[in-house]
Design a protein around this motif. Structure first.
Motif, short mmCIF file in Angstrom:
data_model
loop_
_atom_site.label_atom_id
_atom_site.label_comp_id
_atom_site.label_asym_id
_atom_site.label_seq_id
_atom_site.Cartn_x
_atom_site.Cartn_y
_atom_site.Cartn_z
N GLU A 6 6.85 10.28 5.09
CA GLU A 6 5.42 10.04 5.17
C GLU A 6 4.66 11.28 4.74
O GLU A 6 5.13 12.40 4.94
CB GLU A 6 5.01 9.70 6.61
CG GLU A 6 5.68 8.48 7.16
CD GLU A 6 6.02 8.64 8.62
OE1 GLU A 6 5.95 7.65 9.37
OE2 GLU A 6 6.37 9.77 9.03
N SER A 7 3.47 11.07 4.20
CA SER A 7 2.60 12.19 3.86
C SER A 7 1.16 11.70 3.82
O SER A 7 0.90 10.49 3.81
CB SER A 7 2.99 12.81 2.52
OG SER A 7 2.81 11.88 1.48
N THR A 23 7.54 6.62 1.67
CA THR A 23 8.52 6.42 0.60
C THR A 23 9.92 6.33 1.16
O THR A 23 10.32 7.12 2.02
CB THR A 23 8.45 7.59 -0.39
OG1 THR A 23 7.13 7.67 -0.94
CG2 THR A 23 9.43 7.39 -1.53
N ALA A 24 10.67 5.35 0.63
CA ALA A 24 12.10 5.26 0.86
C ALA A 24 12.78 5.48 -0.49
O ALA A 24 12.17 5.26 -1.53
CB ALA A 24 12.48 3.90 1.42
N PRO A 25 14.03 5.89 -0.49
CA PRO A 25 14.72 6.12 -1.76
C PRO A 25 14.72 4.86 -2.63
O PRO A 25 14.89 3.74 -2.14
CB PRO A 25 16.13 6.49 -1.33
CG PRO A 25 15.95 7.07 0.03
CD PRO A 25 14.85 6.29 0.65
N ALA A 74 6.46 2.97 -7.73
CA ALA A 74 7.87 3.11 -7.39
C ALA A 74 8.27 1.99 -6.43
O ALA A 74 7.46 1.53 -5.64
CB ALA A 74 8.14 4.47 -6.76
N LYS A 75 9.51 1.57 -6.50
CA LYS A 75 9.94 0.36 -5.80
C LYS A 75 9.68 0.40 -4.30
O LYS A 75 9.23 -0.58 -3.71
CB LYS A 75 11.43 0.13 -6.06
CG LYS A 75 11.96 -1.17 -5.47
CD LYS A 75 13.41 -1.41 -5.86
CE LYS A 75 14.36 -0.68 -4.97
NZ LYS A 75 15.77 -1.04 -5.22
N ASN A 76 9.97 1.50 -3.68
CA ASN A 76 9.89 1.58 -2.22
C ASN A 76 8.85 2.59 -1.76
O ASN A 76 9.07 3.33 -0.79
CB ASN A 76 11.28 1.95 -1.66
CG ASN A 76 12.28 0.84 -1.83
OD1 ASN A 76 11.93 -0.34 -1.79
ND2 ASN A 76 13.53 1.21 -2.03
N THR A 77 7.73 2.62 -2.47
CA THR A 77 6.61 3.46 -2.08
C THR A 77 5.43 2.60 -1.69
O THR A 77 5.10 1.63 -2.38
CB THR A 77 6.20 4.40 -3.23
OG1 THR A 77 7.28 5.29 -3.51
CG2 THR A 77 4.99 5.23 -2.83
N PHE A 101 15.79 -1.76 8.50
CA PHE A 101 14.87 -1.25 9.52
C PHE A 101 14.96 0.25 9.71
O PHE A 101 16.05 0.82 9.87
CB PHE A 101 15.16 -1.97 10.84
CG PHE A 101 14.95 -3.46 10.76
CD1 PHE A 101 16.03 -4.31 10.66
CD2 PHE A 101 13.67 -3.99 10.76
CE1 PHE A 101 15.84 -5.68 10.57
CE2 PHE A 101 13.48 -5.36 10.67
CZ PHE A 101 14.56 -6.21 10.57
N SER A 102 13.80 0.86 9.70
CA SER A 102 13.74 2.29 9.96
C SER A 102 12.30 2.68 10.29
O SER A 102 11.36 1.94 10.01
CB SER A 102 14.21 3.08 8.73
OG SER A 102 14.26 4.47 9.02
N TRP A 103 12.17 3.87 10.91
CA TRP A 103 10.87 4.45 11.21
C TRP A 103 10.80 5.83 10.59
O TRP A 103 11.80 6.54 10.49
CB TRP A 103 10.69 4.60 12.73
CG TRP A 103 10.43 3.33 13.46
CD1 TRP A 103 11.35 2.51 14.02
CD2 TRP A 103 9.16 2.74 13.73
NE1 TRP A 103 10.73 1.44 14.63
CE2 TRP A 103 9.39 1.56 14.47
CE3 TRP A 103 7.84 3.09 13.43
CZ2 TRP A 103 8.35 0.71 14.90
CZ3 TRP A 103 6.81 2.26 13.87
CH2 TRP A 103 7.07 1.08 14.59
N GLY A 104 9.56 6.24 10.24
CA GLY A 104 9.35 7.60 9.81
C GLY A 104 9.08 8.50 11.01
O GLY A 104 9.04 8.04 12.15
N GLN A 105 8.90 9.78 10.73
CA GLN A 105 8.69 10.76 11.78
C GLN A 105 7.24 10.81 12.25
O GLN A 105 6.96 11.37 13.32
CB GLN A 105 9.11 12.15 11.28
CG GLN A 105 10.59 12.27 11.00
CD GLN A 105 11.42 12.07 12.24
OE1 GLN A 105 11.22 12.74 13.25
NE2 GLN A 105 12.36 11.11 12.19
N GLY A 106 6.33 10.27 11.47
CA GLY A 106 4.93 10.26 11.85
C GLY A 106 4.12 11.33 11.14
O GLY A 106 4.65 12.41 10.83
N THR A 107 2.86 11.04 10.92
CA THR A 107 1.94 12.01 10.33
C THR A 107 0.62 11.94 11.10
O THR A 107 0.14 10.85 11.43
CB THR A 107 1.72 11.73 8.82
OG1 THR A 107 0.89 12.76 8.26
CG2 THR A 107 1.08 10.37 8.56
#
Length: 113
Positions: A6-7, A23-25, A74-77, A101-107
């Protein structure tokens, strides 16, 4: 394990705008949607917005008409454009993915009055 990046968080005055990205890869297949939740101090995490791979979007009532969620080139953005920000939008914003399933770290987003 899928890692989401995240940003875009920051400090802004009320009425201002910010754009968050998640974004994911690109080599990850199977993500059917991406979404944002947020958590204000001393409050529970709450849903903000979701975009499906089809482009279908869903928003919390509190952000309808002010926030726009969309896919990037981008595909996973994915992006969350936040306009007319209010102090009550302050919190940590977390990106998540469906399908894989996944979570980001937060912004952190801080809106000053």
């Amino acid at each position: 394990q899928l890692r989401l990046e995240e940003s875009g968080g920051g400090v802004v005055q009320a009425g201002g705008s910010l754009r968050l990205s998640c974004t994911a890869p690109d080599n990850v297949d199977g993500i059917s949607g991406m979404l944002w939740h947020r958590q204000a101090p001393e409050k529970q995490r709450e849903f903000v917005a979701r975009v499906a791979r089809s482009g279908f979007t869903k928003y919390a009532d509190s952000v309808k008409g002010r926030f726009i969620i969309s896919w990037g080139t981008a595909k996973n953005t994915m992006y969350l454009q936040m306009n007319n920000l209010k102090p009550e939008d302050t919190g940590v914003y977390y990106c998540a993915s469906d399908g894989v399933f996944s979570w980001g770290q937060g912004t952190q987003v801080t809106v000053s009055s």
